[in-house]
Design an enzyme around this catalytic site. Structure first.
Site, mmCIF file in Angstrom:
data_model
loop_
_atom_site.group_PDB
_atom_site.id
_atom_site.type_symbol
_atom_site.label_atom_id
_atom_site.label_comp_id
_atom_site.label_asym_id
_atom_site.label_seq_id
_atom_site.Cartn_x
_atom_site.Cartn_y
_atom_site.Cartn_z
ATOM 1 C CB SER A 158 0.609 6.725 -0.527
ATOM 2 O OG SER A 158 1.839 6.094 -0.239
ATOM 3 C CE LYS A 159 -3.571 -0.609 0.219
ATOM 4 N NZ LYS A 159 -4.773 -0.286 -0.814
ATOM 5 N NE ARG A 160 6.362 4.053 -1.478
ATOM 6 C CZ ARG A 160 6.687 4.962 -2.836
ATOM 7 N NH1 ARG A 160 5.971 4.618 -3.897
ATOM 8 N NH2 ARG A 160 7.165 6.260 -2.728
#
Ligand code: GLU
Length: 476
Positions: free
Chosen positions: A246-248
């Site tokens: 994910s982006k995180r």
């Protein structure tokens, strides 16, 4: 001749996964004394983001994964006529057909398939229609018309994947994908095949998500009468919890890492281990002495890389590893190299001492280091008790600081160097009959205001004479 390519779709900022593909293609080409090329796959006009092309180039330049045509890459949107001709060539050969199914009909088909629990796909409705229009161009046909590949019925398509070995797929599991869209743009399948052939690509190295498309590509190559290239599909990258990245976790744009103060060496080292290893326990590919003379992890990998060592199983993204590598590569930099690098972080007039300020700081990124140095430049605030070492007394501390200040004041600016400063503090201890804790400790606290910091001598060099003396006086 080995020729590989990196073929990004400019739809957003390229992330680590995208650039990993470029890295592997680049290394394979270098290792085999081949060529590495860039192609911009901008046929999906709805998702196109022009800025992203420049970001891709900037990222490749920063990391030195440079395709030889970086200034003039192949750009698919400039080649529409070529794909158009190619599509009609296949219609002529009965390897493709014209499809006039409306968007509505396709939706209904999909809904039906869903209700029946069948996989979605085109139902070949137009395949058997013999189109009476003797069209050679899409714009001569009704609006909404597309061209689809005509896969053979119930045939096995076989190809070899350099990572996964022999792969066979029966065409009964595939549907006739669109190759030319009604807006005149080719789909990825057609454009990629036509261009890989034209660019004489010998090895298609790309992410595993394209593996299901490969039988269709093999079919298309053969339909044109061409020999398909070799394929190598790189494993999926999972997030730290083995879920989707994910982006995180790290799906942020690659240049974000530059802004955060990661070094190219660290990123290259990190990316290569996402799906590859040298079959020993080695994780770092360049030594401090090699770095000091300009060596990079990329240079070393150009020699070490072997496509046979690409893993089949998914790679796991672990930012801790990246931090660890970055810390290592930061430590390897000479003060001169660091000075150059830290310029991007807006610190004027920095002097980094020969002694390794970094080693003690344990900085993970250039940004952390820059922020530390910036903080160092502000007059520190601390409780005065901190100045007194636990084995010292306020009196001894005061005596030590005062004598140190006097001694340091006598050192001229050009002599303000690590060795001389160290000597001055040692002499202070001796001459005043004090212990190290009565001098080194309070000088360090006076300069940093912190319980833990680099050594007083390192701080003296960084802060320079005037500021150092001021701080010691303030402490007094
Ligand atoms: N344009 C595709 C992408 O951005 C490239 C696929 C390929 O390399 O064939 O992932």
């Amino acid at each position: 001749m080995v020729i590989t390519r990196f073929a990004p779709s400019p739809t957003g900022d390229p992330h680590i996964g995208n650039i990993r593909t470029a890295l592997f293609g680049y290394l394979f080409a270098k290792k085999n004394k081949g060529r590495f090329l860039l192609r911009i796959e901008d046929t999906d006009q709805k998702r196109l983001n022009q800025a992203s092309i420049n970001i891709v180039k900037e990222a490749l330049r920063w990391l030195e994964i440079i395709p030889e045509n970086i200034n003039k890459p192949m750009i698919q949107s400039q080649r529409l006529e070529i794909y158009h001709k190619a599509a009609f060539e296949l219609v002529e050969k009965d390897m493709a057909y014209i499809c006039t199914c409306s968007e509505e009909r396709l939706k209904e088909v999909r809904a039906c398939q869903k209700a029946l629990g069948k996989p979605p796909g085109y139902d070949s409705h137009c395949r058997k229609k013999t189109f009476t229009l003797a069209a050679t161009r899409l714009d001569e046909l009704p609006e909404g018309t597309v061209i689809r590949m005509k896969l053979p019925e119930n045939k096995t398509i076989e190809f070899n994947d350099l990572v996964r070995g022999k792969i066979s797929v029966n065409t009964s599991t595939l549907d006739d994908s669109v190759i030319l869209k009604s807006d005149g743009f080719p789909t990825y399948h057609l454009a990629a095949v036509v261009d890989d052939h034209e660019m004489k690509i010998s090895h298609v190295i790309r992410a595993e998500e394209w593996l299901p498309s490969t039988p269709k590509h093999v079919f298309l190559h053969r339909a044109f009468g061409w020999e398909p290239p070799e394929f190598a599909h790189l494993p999926v990258i999972l997030g730290p919890n083995k879920g989707k990245l994910s982006k995180r976790d790290g799906a942020t744009g690659i240049l974000e890492y530059k802004k955060m103060g990661y070094l190219p060496d660290a990123l290259i080292n990190f990316m290569i281990l996402l799906g590859w290893n040298p079959k020993d326990d080695k994780e770092l590919f360049v030594s401090p002495s090699q770095i000091a003379i300009g060596g990079t992890s990329l240079m070393m990998l150009e020699k070490l890389f072997k496509i046979e060592y690409v893993n089949k199983s998914p790679a796991v993204f672990d930012i801790g590893k990246l931090n660890h590598f970055n810390e290592f590569y930061l430590k390897c930099k000479t003060p001169k190299q660091l000075q150059e690098l830290i310029k991007d972080f807006d610190i004027p007039d920095l002097s980094i001492p020969e002694g390794k300020l970094l080693e003690r700081g344990g900085f993970k990124t250039l940004k952390e280091m820059a922020e530390y140095i910036k903080a160092l430049r502000q007059t520190p605030k601390y409780p005065k008790e901190l100045l007194v070492f636990k084995k010292s007394t306020p009196e001894a501390t005061q005596k030590g600081l005062k004598a140190a200040a006097e001694k340091l004041e006598k050192i001229s600016d050009p002599s303000w160097k690590q060795d001389n400063l160290q000597k001055a503090l040692e002499e202070t201890v001796k001459e005043q009959n004090l212990s190290n804790g009565d001098v080194f400790w309070p000088v360090r606290v006076a300069l940093s205001g912190a319980e833990k910091s680099p050594s007083p001598v390192e701080l003296l060099v960084t802060l320079k004479k005037e500021e150092s003396i001021n701080r010691i006086k303030k402490a007094l």
